[in-house]
Design an enzyme around this catalytic site. Structure first.
Site, PDB file in Angstrom:
ATOM      1  N   CYS A 322       0.880  -1.174   0.000  1.00 19.77           N
ATOM      2  CA  CYS A 322       0.000   0.000   0.000  1.00 19.77           C
ATOM      3  C   CYS A 322       0.910   1.214   0.000  1.00 19.77           C
ATOM      4  CB  CYS A 322      -0.958  -0.029   1.190  1.00 19.77           C
ATOM      5  SG  CYS A 322      -0.179  -0.228   2.801  1.00 19.77           S
ATOM      6  N   ARG A 327      -2.059  -1.197   5.541  1.00 19.10           N
ATOM      7  CA  ARG A 327      -3.261  -1.826   5.002  1.00 19.10           C
ATOM      8  C   ARG A 327      -2.963  -3.166   4.330  1.00 19.10           C
ATOM      9  NH1 ARG A 327      -5.349   3.269   1.605  1.00 19.10           N
ATOM     10  NH2 ARG A 327      -3.089   3.606   1.531  1.00 19.10           N
TER      11      ARG A 327
END
Length: 385
Positions: A322, A327
């Protein structure tokens, strides 16, 4: 005369025999019970044998007084707990059972994980799980790239928070920072890691107890094993460049970010000026898409369906990334729980966009994208975290 006397004798004997038969019949009828008497049953020895004593009756009454589904519920809970023992992602009930002593865990640390010290946490000082310490993500990564720190530094941080390789580390938090720390601990060799699904929101919704204030960790001095245990989980910038330049179609780079980030409209971060993706990257969706409305994670089956809908082939190597690695940890841990080991390009888009000579993908490849040198990208795309 003889014949006459003989006849008298015969007649007398005959009368005697008849009298004896009549007497005998009368005696038998007197002794024989009537049919009604014969149907009267004797007391049953079986009833006598099974009649409980007072003590046995009390025991039986106690056992019978339990709800019919109590044993079934206990067995179901035990089965669920056993299934979750080897999982990273666990529900709040499992964590509650650990705290209550219903799951045998000798050494555990519960931690609320978020960026900054405890005062910066959105909830820790006012409400946290009983006994939970606070973990600052800065102890595991550092800028300006925000890659993981060195193995020695990560292990030192784990020890500072009271975690060695045998400690059961239970983490939760307001965002994917908890998954980030869980992945760091896994990489170094902590054997028992639990990410509490749903976090504090679901815990409080269940009505479970919380505490306020700060809990100080009890530091340890010996990690208990050599580290890192799983260095293969991390892909470096050089490895990512080689994969892209060699056009290795067997390796899938998957961007876990918003669609606006994926298509190059924004960077997603207030401190990342450029926007785009690695050439050939597939869209892996943002953190919010991995969660249900109540804050729990979507099921493995739903996650796979979501990724396959974006062209991901889960039978091929998957490398998630990410902006800075938070994430991307979510799908990695979910796949790990289901026997599929994925990897993390730790530098992510942040490190990639620091190199002007590299190419960047801008736009959705399915609708028409272009490859632009990073040096030619706009520096006005900083927006987000």
């Amino acid at each position: 005369m003889l014949n006459k006397n003989y006849k008298k004798v015969i007649l007398a004997l005959t009368i005697g025999l008849v009298s004896l038969n009549i007497t005998a019949c009368n005696n038998e009828e007197a002794k024989a019970p009537t049919e009604e008497v014969q149907t009267v049953e004797e007391p049953s020895t079986e009833v006598a044998e099974t009649t409980p004593t007072t003590e046995e009756a009390e025991t039986t009454e106690t056992e019978d007084s339990k709800p019919a589904d109590e044993d079934a519920e206990t067995e179901e809970t035990a089965t669920t707990n056993q299934e979750l023992t080897d999982k990273v992602i666990v529900d709040v009930d499992y964590v509650k059972d650990i705290i209550d002593g219903n799951v045998a865990v000798d050494d555990y640390v519960i931690a609320e994980v978020s960026w900054g010290d405890s005062e910066a946490s959105p909830s820790y000082l006012t409400s946290h799980l009983p006994g939970a310490i606070h973990i600052n993500t800065d102890d595991f990564e550092e800028g300006p790239v925000w890659n993981f720190k060195s193995d020695d530094e990560i292990v030192d941080s784990l020890l500072k928070y009271g975690v060695d390789n045998d400690t059961t580390l239970i983490v939760y938090g307001p965002d994917s920072g908890a998954a980030r720390v869980a992945l760091a601990a896994m990489m170094e060799g902590v054997e028992n890691i639990k990410l509490m699904d749903g976090g504090l929101t679901v815990w409080e919704a269940k009505g479970y107890d919380t505490e306020d204030g700060e809990v100080a960790p009890v530091a340890k001095t010996d990690f208990g094993r050599e580290y890192p245990a799983r260095p293969e989980l991390i892909v470096s910038l050089d490895e990512a460049i080689a994969d892209i330049e060699n056009e290795d179609d067997d390796k899938q780079y998957i961007a876990t970010d918003t669609y606006d980030e994926y298509t190059g409209k924004i960077s997603g971060y207030s401190y990342i000026p450029k926007a785009g993706e690695l050439p050939g990257a597939l869209w892996g969706h943002d953190e919010a898409d991995y969660k249900n409305e109540d804050g729990t994670y979507i099921s493995y089956e739903d996650m796979v369906a979501m990724l396959e809908g974006e062209g991901v082939d889960i039978t091929k190597p998957m490398i998630f990334y990410c902006g800075t690695g938070w994430r991307a940890a979510l799908p990695m841990l979910r796949f790990y729980d289901n026997g599929i080991e994925t990897k993390l390009f730790d530098g992510g888009w942040n490190e990639w966009q620091m190199h002007d000579e590299l190419l960047a993908q801008v736009g959705d490849p399915r609708e028409g994208s272009e490859l632009i040198p990073v040096g030619d990208l706009s520096n006005e795309k900083a927006q987000g975290y």
